[in-house]
Write a protein that holds these residues in place. Sequence first.
Motif, PDB file in Angstrom:
ATOM      1  N   UNK A  76      35.395  37.477  30.448  1.00 42.07           N
ATOM      2  CA  UNK A  76      36.404  36.788  31.267  1.00 42.07           C
ATOM      3  C   UNK A  76      36.544  37.441  32.637  1.00 42.07           C
ATOM      4  N   UNK A  77      36.797  36.614  33.644  1.00 36.93           N
ATOM      5  CA  UNK A  77      37.271  37.093  34.945  1.00 36.93           C
ATOM      6  C   UNK A  77      38.641  36.491  35.158  1.00 36.93           C
ATOM      7  N   UNK A  78      39.553  37.303  35.662  1.00 39.43           N
ATOM      8  CA  UNK A  78      40.878  36.803  35.999  1.00 39.43           C
ATOM      9  C   UNK A  78      41.118  37.178  37.467  1.00 39.43           C
ATOM     10  N   UNK A  79      40.786  36.214  38.357  1.00 42.64           N
ATOM     11  CA  UNK A  79      40.876  36.481  39.805  1.00 42.64           C
ATOM     12  C   UNK A  79      42.323  36.568  40.244  1.00 42.64           C
ATOM     13  N   UNK A  80      42.563  37.495  41.163  1.00 41.15           N
ATOM     14  CA  UNK A  80      43.885  37.670  41.758  1.00 41.15           C
ATOM     15  C   UNK A  80      43.781  37.270  43.227  1.00 41.15           C
ATOM     16  N   UNK A  81      44.779  36.545  43.696  1.00 40.94           N
ATOM     17  CA  UNK A  81      44.740  36.022  45.067  1.00 40.94           C
ATOM     18  C   UNK A  81      45.890  36.607  45.873  1.00 40.94           C
ATOM     19  N   UNK A  82      45.819  36.438  47.203  1.00 44.22           N
ATOM     20  CA  UNK A  82      46.998  36.622  48.049  1.00 44.22           C
ATOM     21  C   UNK A  82      47.470  35.196  48.359  1.00 44.22           C
ATOM     22  N   UNK A  83      48.678  35.083  48.875  1.00 45.30           N
ATOM     23  CA  UNK A  83      49.155  33.746  49.243  1.00 45.30           C
ATOM     24  C   UNK A  83      48.166  33.154  50.246  1.00 45.30           C
ATOM     25  N   UNK A  84      47.679  33.995  51.164  1.00 49.16           N
ATOM     26  CA  UNK A  84      46.777  33.518  52.225  1.00 49.16           C
ATOM     27  C   UNK A  84      45.401  33.138  51.655  1.00 49.16           C
TER      28      UNK A  84
END
Length: 323
Positions: free
Chosen positions: A282-290
């Motif tokens: 699994x990959x669980x990507x983390x984002x910024x609002x931008x």
Amino acid sequence: MVAVARKRIPQQSPETSTFESDVIEGLRSTPKSLPAKYFYDAAGSQLFERITELPEYYPTRCEISMLRDYAADIAKLIPQGAALVEFGSGSSRKARILLSAAPKLAAYVPVDICREMIEQEAAELRRDFPQLKVLPVTADICKPFDLPDEAKGAPVRVGFFPGSTIGNFEPHEASAFLRNAANILGAGATLIVGVDLIKPAEVLNAAYNDKAGVTAKFNLNLLTRINRELGGTFRLNTFEHHAFYNRERHRVEMHLASLKRQKVKVGGETIDFRAGETIHTENSYKYSVESLAALARGVGWLPTGAWTDAHRYFSIQAFRFAG
Ligand code: AVI
């Protein structure tokens, strides 16, 4: 001795044969991998429910309290007579918060691959929201699907995709999902997405390596499922759960590491493992609002709102599709 089921191709349902070919393809690749969507059999779904209640796993708690705190603000994005379309609705637990805050909604369309679950959930929602039209759709949310006529006929449609499920897609898949959602919801639509944010590695590593070992069980359950459904010979005590934050790629990776050199049989194939070799599960990507806004902009969604919690752990972001 453990009895190993023989491969019986003629009796297999199309779902089983896709599962089998995906598993074999992933285990034959270098590095080895398995699609994360196969975590969610009955046992895996129950383990995931337990994960959402773990002290270290903050996303579900964070998102639910944000939905409650900001429900009135979010509801302002839902015009009178709109249809709310939830992608991958499951138990509709989070949608209920929006349904209560937006009484002007005309219809709720829960979309999920699991027909049994949404039909049962729809019956309960009809009881709890008698004025609301509940129109379940069984579909794969990553593919084009048709909305019910009443939802198509609503003045506008509002999509809802909570849970940071978007983080389990590769960025190109996330962008394809957003494009598909735009096509389904149409011009003038709003999309409300729950997304886990980039944060210190210690917080992320703890969330995917809980002390009670539930995430490890969830990861290893994939091998149990392969053994049961595909006659695999994985010995669970010879594999170990590994999860870590990959800072360069802004993602938590989960792997299953073979503790020794060994051979495993799956669907008539023999797969060799080196000691320490891993299966990437699994990959669980983390984002910024931008960064999520940039991805969404790329396929025509314009940012119209963003909420975060006090720690900036999680975000709820809204977009509008001009068409
Ligand atoms: C469903 N999904 C958003 C979860 C996540 O955090 O990526 C799945 C999960 N995997 C391990 N723990 C939870």
